[in-house]
Design a protein around this motif. Structure first.
Motif, short mmCIF file in Angstrom:
data_model
loop_
_atom_site.label_atom_id
_atom_site.label_comp_id
_atom_site.label_asym_id
_atom_site.label_seq_id
_atom_site.Cartn_x
_atom_site.Cartn_y
_atom_site.Cartn_z
N SER A 112 29.10 31.26 45.07
CA SER A 112 30.02 30.56 46.03
C SER A 112 30.24 29.21 45.35
N GLY A 113 31.20 28.54 46.11
CA GLY A 113 31.50 27.04 45.77
C GLY A 113 31.93 26.86 44.34
N ALA A 114 31.39 25.78 43.78
CA ALA A 114 31.79 25.28 42.44
C ALA A 114 31.48 26.45 41.58
N ARG A 115 30.44 27.02 41.76
CA ARG A 115 29.96 28.24 40.45
C ARG A 115 30.90 29.31 40.58
N LEU A 116 31.44 29.66 41.63
CA LEU A 116 32.15 30.58 41.72
C LEU A 116 33.75 30.00 41.09
N ARG A 117 34.03 29.04 41.39
CA ARG A 117 35.32 28.50 40.86
C ARG A 117 35.32 28.41 39.41
N SER A 118 34.20 28.10 38.87
CA SER A 118 34.03 27.78 37.30
C SER A 118 33.91 29.41 36.69
N LEU A 119 33.58 30.22 37.36
CA LEU A 119 33.62 31.68 36.84
C LEU A 119 35.01 32.18 36.99
N ARG A 120 35.81 31.58 37.82
CA ARG A 120 37.34 32.36 37.77
C ARG A 120 37.95 32.06 36.66
N LYS A 121 37.74 30.99 35.97
CA LYS A 121 38.15 30.78 34.53
C LYS A 121 38.09 31.90 33.66
N HIS A 122 37.09 32.59 33.80
CA HIS A 122 36.71 33.81 33.01
C HIS A 122 37.54 35.18 33.23
N LEU A 123 37.82 35.08 34.65
CA LEU A 123 38.38 36.19 35.15
C LEU A 123 39.58 35.98 35.72
N GLN A 124 40.87 36.59 35.28
CA GLN A 124 41.92 36.52 35.51
C GLN A 124 42.75 37.81 35.84
N ILE A 125 43.95 37.53 36.39
CA ILE A 125 44.68 38.94 36.84
C ILE A 125 46.08 38.84 36.43
N VAL A 126 46.68 39.80 36.12
CA VAL A 126 48.31 40.02 36.17
C VAL A 126 48.74 40.95 37.10
N PHE A 127 49.56 40.63 38.03
CA PHE A 127 50.12 41.39 39.03
C PHE A 127 51.21 42.32 38.58
N GLN A 128 51.34 43.37 39.54
CA GLN A 128 52.50 44.41 39.29
C GLN A 128 53.88 43.63 39.25
N ASP A 129 54.13 42.92 40.35
CA ASP A 129 55.49 42.66 40.87
C ASP A 129 55.75 41.24 40.18
N PRO A 130 56.33 41.05 39.09
CA PRO A 130 56.76 39.78 38.51
C PRO A 130 57.84 39.07 39.47
N PHE A 131 58.42 39.85 40.46
CA PHE A 131 59.14 38.94 41.30
C PHE A 131 58.55 38.21 42.33
N SER A 132 57.48 38.85 42.97
CA SER A 132 56.51 38.24 44.01
C SER A 132 55.53 37.41 43.66
N SER A 133 55.03 37.54 42.40
CA SER A 133 53.84 36.80 42.22
C SER A 133 53.96 35.51 41.39
N LEU A 134 55.34 35.13 41.16
CA LEU A 134 55.42 34.01 40.68
C LEU A 134 56.02 32.97 41.70
N ASN A 135 55.79 31.66 42.01
CA ASN A 135 56.18 31.00 42.98
C ASN A 135 57.53 30.42 42.61
N PRO A 136 58.56 30.91 43.48
CA PRO A 136 60.17 30.79 42.91
C PRO A 136 60.31 29.08 43.00
N ARG A 137 59.65 28.24 43.71
CA ARG A 137 59.98 26.71 43.82
C ARG A 137 59.33 25.91 42.47
N MET A 138 58.52 26.77 41.69
CA MET A 138 57.91 25.83 40.48
C MET A 138 58.63 26.39 39.35
#
Lengths: 325, 331
Positions: free
Chosen positions: B83-109
């Motif tokens: 949990s906490g900082a250790r989990l956050r630094s773990l997330r760098k190594h584990l990423q995800i790409v979602f199915q729907d490229p329309f809803s997984s990108l923030n339209p305002r960015m």
């Protein structure tokens, strides 16, 4: 020779929007004979659904049918009144849609919705006869315990069952032509196999002609007698299924076939063939051949619209440089 | 190769609340005692129909969902309760790409902001010049023009948007990417482009993939190993070739025979399954597949088969020894 049920000649369906007017379906012609299945394939935005909605005369503003002829069973559908069209639609010419949950009315029971077809097109039937016939048709489309399902609402059914209800509604009046717009796209592969099997079974029992709209070339190969491949609002290749799959002549058709990974073939993780670029939207369609910007064989004169060439055995292709093998 | 991710008897249940007091009235058993592992640089394809728990499994594996029980190991380290900082630094190594490229990108960015965000969050780069260099590099990697940086997601086609999603996942140089139906929303001609891109990136960076999809043709093409899921269970797993050419579980056999193939006039023996997938809230007893199984015996109703190596009676090649099936009557 089987009788021709539907002839579409030079159909143009146009949409008037702020950006101007665009032909979503541009000069499309084909025929469907009795008992025949025509597949219309293409990627999103190629005009396949607009073609089917035009045949049903269900195009709404800002779209309209600009020109052409749609002759169904000897009647030009573009010349008859709305009242006459309503007598044909849902009766002798019916349609099933992709998403059965949105196509069914959530506040009526399934039985009620099927009976509505009888009320409109066969008003002479008594309520008792209507119910009997409805249960009979539910049985025919393979719905288990039809007496119970008769009283159920669409949300109580699974996706596959809902699509069966849609099919039941479409075939109660023994139509001459059934248009199925991506009928199995929303379904899982094992349920898709069930529904396709049902459609095959029903076709064996009647002389119903069918137009099957899909993006899945596998379904076309399995179900259709002939195929129209659409790209950018035009039919770019048209002919018997076997010939199109064995000897595709348009570079787009060949590209599509080559970009599907095949089962049990070749080394895995090898590079797949791919068509460069992406499907252009309605406003980006180029002049002339709609495919030339993505085409490997394109030359200068592809910027003029290629004519539909007919080769042997009714295989047609709209390309200046078709593939010959 | 060394193993990158492994889970042992992973379970994920979702409580369902209802009634006047909003008490827990039922449990949705999404993932049931799943054990799997993926080696570095390899792809595990995870197939199954909708609702079988494949996405839940993918998300639990990278701790986007809290597993109910079981253990997850990343490169040998138990990450189940980080949990906490250790989990956050773990997330760098584990990423995800979602199915729907329309809803997984923030339209305002803008694309620039989308790609810079993970770099800022993980404090990989802070200087503007470094950020700029990295975002440009990412665009080149996924084959997008440089002028894409200042544009918004709606200006791109589905395939291009999926490239942005892939670039975002790549930004922090992960080891494992969960690809959750990355090509199912795309047109056929574009699908092949994205598959090729994913294969290229894997080769270039030695990425490990969990490729979740319902399209069996695509999965066969990209995977080294394949696992078939049904109602929260893995019913069959093994090397891609062995599983596709010699499927042992009746469900796998039915799935493979149900694929419409683009070759007309071929008489294929097709297994049509009866009925629908049962609800994971009230799954059947014994083998989860027995109500639809053409081979079911009384035993299947009472006992749950475990995933194990196929009996030696069935001839296998050397690479097939990892082929496992959860069925009393395989073959």
């Amino acid at each position: 020779m089987a009788q021709t049920i539907l002839t579409v000649k030079n159909l143009v369906t146009s949409f008037v929007l702020d950006q101007g007017e665009a032909h979503a379906v541009d000069d499309v012609s084909f025929t469907v004979d009795q008992g025949e299945v025509l597949g219309i394939v293409g990627e999103s935005g190629c005009g396949k659904s607009v073609t089917s909605l035009s045949i049903m005369r269900l195009i709404q503003k800002p779209g309209y049918i600009k020109s052409g002829e749609i002759i169904f069973n000897g009647i030009n559908l573009l010349e008859i009144s709305d009242a006459e069209m309503r007598k044909i639609r849902g009766n002798k010419m019916t349609m099933i849609f992709q998403e059965p949950m949105t196509a069914l009315n959530p506040v009526y029971t399934c039985g009620n919705q099927i009976e509505e077809v009888f009320k409109i097109h066969q008003p002479h039937l008594s309520p008792k006869q209507r119910k009997e016939k409805t249960i009979e048709i539910l049985k025919k489309v393979g719905i288990p315990s039809p007496e119970r399902r008769y009283h159920e609402y669409p949300h109580q059914l699974s996706g596959g069952m809902r699509q069966r209800i849609m099919i039941a509604m479409a075939i109660v009046c023994d139509p001459l032509l059934l248009i199925a717009d991506e009928p199995t796209t929303a379904l899982d592969v094992t349920i898709q196999a069930q529904v396709l099997e049902l459609i095959k079974e029903l076709r064996k029992q009647s002389q119903m002609a069918m137009i099957l709209i899909t993006h899945d070339l596998g379904i076309v190969a399995e179900m259709c007698d002939k195929v129209a491949v659409m790209y950018g609002g035009k039919i770019i290749e048209y002919g018997p299924t076997d010939m199109i799959f064995a000897h595709p002549r348009h570079p787009y058709t060949l590209g599509l076939l080559r970009s599907i990974p095949s089962l049990h073939q070749g080394p895995t993780k090898s590079k797949l063939y791919n068509i460069p670029g992406s499907v252009p939207s309605l406003w980006e369609w180029p002049q002339g051949c709609r495919f030339y910007k993505r085409c490997e064989r394109a030359r200068d004169n592809c910027q003029r619209t290629p004519p539909m060439l007919t080769t042997q055995d009714g295989h047609q292709v709209a390309c200046y440089y078709p593939i010959t093998t | 190769m060394t193993e990158v991710i492994r889970c042992h008897k992973l379970v994920k249940h979702f409580p369902i609340y209802g009634g006047i007091l909003n008490r827990e009235i039922a449990t949705l058993k999404a993932v049931q005692e799943v054990s799997l592992s993926i080696d570095g640089g390899k792809t595990l394809g995870l197939v199954g129909e909708s609702g079988c728990g494949k996405s839940t499994l993918g998300r639990s594996l990278i701790r986007l969902l809290e597993p109910t029980s079981g253990d997850i190991y990343f490169k040998g380290e138990n990450i189940t309760r980080l949990s906490g900082a250790r989990l956050r630094s773990l997330r760098k190594h584990l990423q995800i790409v979602f199915q729907d490229p329309f809803s997984s990108l923030n339209p305002r960015m803008t694309v620039r902001e989308i790609l810079e965000e993970p770099l800022r969050v993980h404090k990989i780069f802070s200087e503007a010049s470094q950020l700029q260099r990295r975002t440009k590099e990412l665009l080149e990697l996924v084959g997008l023009p440089l002028d894409a940086l200042n544009r918004y997601p709606h200006e791109f086609s589905g395939g291009q948007r999926q490239r942005i999603g892939i670039a975002r996942a790549l930004a922090v140089e992960p080891e494992l990417i969960i690809l959750d139906e990355p090509v199912s929303a795309l047109d056929v001609s574009v699908q092949a482009q994205i598959i090729n891109l994913l294969l290229d990136l894997q080769r270039q960076f030695g990425l490990t993939y969990l490729f979740i999809a319902h399209d069996l043709k695509v999965v066969e093409h990209v995977s080294d190993e394949v696992a078939v899921m049904y109602l929260g269970h893995i019913v069959e797993s093994g090397p891609s070739r062995s599983l596709y050419q010699n499927p042992q579980h009746p469900y796998t056999q039915a799935l493979l025979s149900a694929i419409p193939l683009p070759t007309p006039k071929r008489n294929r023996q097709r297994i049509i399954l009866k009925g629908d997938v049962p609800s994971p809230i009230n799954p059947p007893s014994g083998c989860p597949f027995h109500p639809r199984c053409p081979k079911a015996q009384p035993k299947c109703e009472k006992e749950k088969p475990i995933l194990q190596k196929i009996p030696s009676a069935i001839p296998t090649t050397a690479s097939d020894h990892n082929h496992q099936v959860a069925c009393f009557y395989p073959g």
